[in-house]
Design a protein around this motif. Structure first.
Motif, PDB file in Angstrom:
ATOM      1  N   GLU A  35      10.357  26.834  21.049  1.00  0.00           N
ATOM      2  CA  GLU A  35      10.377  26.464  19.293  1.00  0.00           C
ATOM      3  C   GLU A  35       9.644  27.953  18.857  1.00  0.00           C
ATOM      4  O   GLU A  35       9.032  28.864  20.155  1.00  0.00           O
ATOM      5  CB  GLU A  35       9.005  25.402  19.856  1.00  0.00           C
ATOM      6  CG  GLU A  35       9.290  23.831  19.406  1.00  0.00           C
ATOM      7  CD  GLU A  35       8.444  23.262  19.642  1.00  0.00           C
ATOM      8  OE1 GLU A  35       8.002  23.020  18.523  1.00  0.00           O
ATOM      9  OE2 GLU A  35       7.708  23.142  20.893  1.00  0.00           O
ATOM     10  N   PHE A  37       7.338  29.719  16.432  1.00  0.00           N
ATOM     11  CA  PHE A  37       5.824  29.302  15.126  1.00  0.00           C
ATOM     12  C   PHE A  37       5.274  30.368  14.443  1.00  0.00           C
ATOM     13  O   PHE A  37       5.972  31.315  14.497  1.00  0.00           O
ATOM     14  CB  PHE A  37       4.652  28.502  16.016  1.00  0.00           C
ATOM     15  CG  PHE A  37       5.040  27.171  16.508  1.00  0.00           C
ATOM     16  CD1 PHE A  37       5.461  26.719  17.984  1.00  0.00           C
ATOM     17  CD2 PHE A  37       4.211  26.030  15.883  1.00  0.00           C
ATOM     18  CE1 PHE A  37       5.725  25.130  17.849  1.00  0.00           C
ATOM     19  CE2 PHE A  37       4.813  24.749  15.823  1.00  0.00           C
ATOM     20  CZ  PHE A  37       4.960  24.742  17.335  1.00  0.00           C
ATOM     21  N   ARG A  47       5.485  25.546  12.040  1.00  0.00           N
ATOM     22  CA  ARG A  47       6.736  25.909  13.384  1.00  0.00           C
ATOM     23  C   ARG A  47       8.296  26.226  12.130  1.00  0.00           C
ATOM     24  O   ARG A  47       8.185  26.180  11.695  1.00  0.00           O
ATOM     25  CB  ARG A  47       7.439  24.167  14.111  1.00  0.00           C
ATOM     26  CG  ARG A  47       8.517  23.928  14.651  1.00  0.00           C
ATOM     27  CD  ARG A  47       8.231  23.223  15.716  1.00  0.00           C
ATOM     28  NE  ARG A  47       9.267  21.930  15.334  1.00  0.00           N
ATOM     29  CZ  ARG A  47      10.395  20.899  15.250  1.00  0.00           C
ATOM     30  NH1 ARG A  47       9.667  20.996  17.072  1.00  0.00           N
ATOM     31  NH2 ARG A  47      10.889  20.592  14.675  1.00  0.00           N
ATOM     32  N   ALA A  50      13.924  25.507  16.334  1.00  0.00           N
ATOM     33  CA  ALA A  50      13.201  24.539  17.545  1.00  0.00           C
ATOM     34  C   ALA A  50      14.693  24.318  18.046  1.00  0.00           C
ATOM     35  O   ALA A  50      15.956  24.240  17.145  1.00  0.00           O
ATOM     36  CB  ALA A  50      12.811  23.293  17.372  1.00  0.00           C
TER      37      ALA A  50
END
Length: 111
Positions: A35, A37, A47, A50
């Motif tokens: 992921e 962020f 976020r 992903a």
């Protein structure tokens, strides 16, 4: 101690592009969802994107169509290609994998 190293941030004009990378040689990389962020001053960390172990990608609405997440399992590196950057994309970007955060890298979009 597992280390994750981010690279590729910097200053770019609105409409420009950057590619972030996140290298994780000590991580069992291919088994996990990876992921990205970001966090800007006064805002919660959010976020951005992903990618699953199968390669399925998901994105925040704010970056759909502009950002692309990808992974290179052989080289244990995660990428975030960011196009059509906007001032609101200015933030510190973090990669996150197997419970470990990268050190964060600054992206500034400004003319």
């Amino acid at each position: 101690q597992v280390q994750i190293v981010e690279a590729g941030g910097g200053l770019v004009q609105p409409g420009g592009s950057l590619r972030l990378s996140c290298a994780a040689p000590g991580v069992r990389f291919s088994f996990y969802t990876l992921e990205w962020f970001r966090q800007s001053p006064g805002r919660q960390r959010e976020r951005v994107a992903a990618i699953s172990s199968f390669g399925t990608a998901t994105y925040a609405e704010s970056v759909k169509g502009r950002f692309t997440i990808s992974r290179d399992n052989a080289n244990k590196t995660l990428y975030l290609q960011m196009n059509s950057l906007e001032p609101d994309d200015t933030a510190v970007y973090y990669c996150f994998m197997t419970g470990i955060w990268g050190q964060g890298i600054q992206v500034t979009v400004s003319s």
